[in-house]
Design a protein around this motif. Structure first.
Motif, short mmCIF file in Angstrom:
data_model
loop_
_atom_site.label_atom_id
_atom_site.label_comp_id
_atom_site.label_asym_id
_atom_site.label_seq_id
_atom_site.Cartn_x
_atom_site.Cartn_y
_atom_site.Cartn_z
N MET A 120 44.84 26.92 40.24
CA MET A 120 44.21 28.25 40.19
C MET A 120 44.38 28.97 41.51
N LEU A 121 44.27 28.25 42.63
CA LEU A 121 44.46 28.89 43.93
C LEU A 121 45.90 29.36 44.12
N ALA A 122 46.86 28.56 43.62
CA ALA A 122 48.27 28.98 43.73
C ALA A 122 48.52 30.25 42.92
N PHE A 152 47.94 38.09 44.28
CA PHE A 152 47.73 38.96 45.46
C PHE A 152 49.07 39.45 46.02
N ALA A 153 50.10 38.61 45.95
CA ALA A 153 51.42 39.03 46.44
C ALA A 153 51.99 40.15 45.56
N ASP A 179 38.61 39.01 54.27
CA ASP A 179 37.50 38.17 53.78
C ASP A 179 37.95 37.28 52.65
N LEU A 180 38.70 37.83 51.69
CA LEU A 180 39.15 37.04 50.55
C LEU A 180 40.09 35.93 51.01
N ILE A 189 39.51 31.88 50.59
CA ILE A 189 40.46 30.97 49.94
C ILE A 189 40.80 29.81 50.87
N GLU A 190 40.95 30.08 52.16
CA GLU A 190 41.25 29.01 53.11
C GLU A 190 40.08 28.02 53.21
N SER A 191 38.82 28.55 53.22
CA SER A 191 37.65 27.66 53.27
C SER A 191 37.59 26.78 52.03
N LEU A 192 37.92 27.38 50.86
CA LEU A 192 37.91 26.60 49.62
C LEU A 192 38.98 25.52 49.66
N ASN A 193 40.13 25.84 50.21
CA ASN A 193 41.18 24.82 50.34
C ASN A 193 40.73 23.68 51.25
#
Length: 549
Positions: A447-449, A455-456, A504-505, A509-513
């Protein structure tokens, strides 16, 4: 001239008067008889006394006194035929017959060191003597038993004599004081161990008018010095007053909140308690007995522990564990420990009829069907003492031990305390172990990928729109379309890499990773060892450096 022989004959004649020479022995005999009569008339009665030993008693020297007045002297001291005691013969003074009654008492006066002080110091120089306490009986006596210690009460003293029974032999001697609220009202008269009852038996004498303080509801206890107790209520340390520690003895009173009761009769028996706290516990005569079958460990549950219902005491633990006459110890299920308890009706109901006791039994049966359960709880974390607690758990787990155990009915039990927490933790770990953590973490990665790709694409769309808006042909679009394009452009700019929202987003995402990376070893550890979340793991040994080559 021849001589003639003339025979001589004696003339015998009877005396008509007594010769004066006989007056001498006659007068001597009369004088002797008079002396014997005078000697006997000036002597008192001869008495016989028995003693355990003749310490300090000497023939011809030891005196018999009454109120410090000499009334006799010891004449002989000898052993009995069976060598079990000493027989002492004494000659009393004239006109002492009225002192020798059946209830007269005699004892040896000699130096003594007792709790009440030092007595008999005057005999250090004069020697021991026998004290005579005259009695009031009508019959005369000439045989007496001499006591080794003085009597506590005089024969004619008014008061009350009662009996005390104790399971312990410590703390009381003859002559020790009996106190009421710190005031001495009597003494201990006798003390001996009964082989029949296997208890210590004491006889107390309470002097008048204080004998009216002794009623059927009074409790007697030892005047203690130091007391240490660890129970479900914690640790208690108490010390008595300095006066009680020095004097010793016993005290009595009616426990606070009790009725005074009726006046006690002579020779009434009471129980002697070890301290004042235990004397305040009421002996409940109306109760129901039940057996509880616990799957938990009963370590810390002792006889006398309270049985409570939501914090209110309703009974007492009687036996831990309870063993039947046939030697059966464990319950019907493997590992169950039977505990005998009493539900004491007097604690919460003043009705003393048998009907009330039967109604209590029926009420308990009804409450059991509604979910009444027994469990073990910790009364004190410091001592680890347990108590039995009752509560309603209609939706709780299945209860154990309902039915009969020998002749006693049983009340269902459920695990409590640490055992219950352990069961809940095991169920939680089982649910965690059943979760597909690896699949869930893989789906999160996918889901993160996909989110990064979305976003790209949005950034590319925003760039194309910017180029379109900058072309000259776009200036000829209607004003409304231009305005809409400008609004859309501002909206898309908020998702650009330079916008705060994008930053922020991206940080989220980095914190979730990072969180997912940290959860991976925890998930593997829970999957391998489900109990690792509750119990500490054995630390790994420190690394040992390799030896240099």
């Amino acid at each position: 001239m021849t001589s003639r022989h003339i025979p001589i004959t004696a003339r015998v004649s009877q005396l008509r008067h007594l010769s004066p020479i006989w007056l001498v022995p006659i007068v001597a005999a009369f004088i002797g008889l008079w002396l014997v009569y005078a000697t006997l008339s000036n002597q008192g009665p001869l008495i016989t006394m028995t003693m355990i030993n003749a310490e300090g008693i000497e023939a011809g020297k030891t005196m018999i006194k009454a109120r410090s007045v000499e009334v006799g002297t010891v004449q002989s001291v000898r052993l009995s035929e069976d060598l079990s005691h000493v027989i002492v013969t004494a000659r009393m003074a004239v006109d002492t017959e009225d002192l020798l009654r059946q209830d007269s008492q005699m004892w040896v006066v000699k130096p003594r060191i007792e709790r009440q002080g030092i007595s008999g110091l005057g005999t250090l120089l004069s020697g021991a003597y026998i004290e005579l306490q005259p009695g009031k009986a009508n019959k005369h006596a000439d045989h007496f038993s001499v006591m080794d210690t003085p009597p506590v009460a005089q024969p004619d003293e008014k008061g009350l004599r009662i009996q005390l029974l104790s399971d312990e032999s410590r703390g009381l001697n003859i002559g020790d004081p009996v106190m009421y609220r710190g005031f001495t009202v009597g003494r201990v008269e006798q003390s001996h161990f009964s082989t029949g009852s296997r208890k210590m038996e004491y006889q107390l004498f309470i002097s008048a008018p204080y004998d009216s303080l002794v009623t059927t509801n009074v409790r007697f206890w030892l005047n203690g010095g130091l007391r240490f107790e660890a129970s479900t209520e914690g640790v208690k340390f108490e010390t008595g007053s300095l006066e009680n520690i020095i004097k010793g003895g016993i005290s009595f009173d009616v426990p606070k909140g009790w009725d005074l009761g009726k006046p006690a009769a002579s020779r009434h028996q009471f129980k002697l308690y070890t301290d004042q706290a235990s004397s305040s516990n009421r002996d409940y005569e109306r109760f129901l007995e039940y057996v509880l079958l616990f799957d938990d460990s009963v370590r810390g549950l002792a006889e006398g522990a309270p049985v409570e219902y939501r914090g209110i005491r309703i009974g007492t633990v009687q036996a831990v564990p309870y063993q039947m006459d046939d030697g059966k110890l464990l319950g019907s299920s493997p590992g169950q420990i039977p505990v005998l308890i009493r539900i004491e009706q007097d604690r919460f109901d003043s009705d003393d009829s048998e009907r009330a006791l039967g109604q209590l039994y029926r009420d308990l049966e009804q409450q059991i069907r509604k979910g009444l359960r027994a469990t073990l709880k910790t009364g004190s974390l410091l001592t680890g003492a347990l108590f039995v607690d009752f509560n309603f758990l209609p939706d709780g787990p299945k209860a154990a031990g309902y039915g009969k155990f020998g002749q006693y009915p049983t009340i269902p039990t459920i695990p409590g305390g640490l055992a219950r927490i352990e069961q809940q933790a095991n169920r939680l770990l089982a649910k965690l172990n059943a979760l597909p953590l690896e699949t869930t973490l893989g789906n999160l990665d996918a889901m993160l990928a996909e989110s990064k790709q979305s976003f790209a694409a949005m950034r590319a769309l925003s760039s194309n729109l910017n180029k379109l808006a900058s072309q000259p042909d776009a200036q000829h679009l209607p004003a409304e379309l231009t305005k809409s394009m400008q609004e859309l452009q501002r909206t898309l700019q908020s998702f650009s890499s330079s916008s705060p929202m994008y930053g922020d987003l991206n940080r989220s995402i980095e914190s979730l990773n990072q969180l997912l990376r940290e959860l991976r070893p925890v998930a593997r550890k829970v999957n391998d060892k489900p109990n690792s979340l509750i119990f500490n793991q054995t630390p790994e040994p420190d690394p040992v450096p390799r030896r240099a080559h």
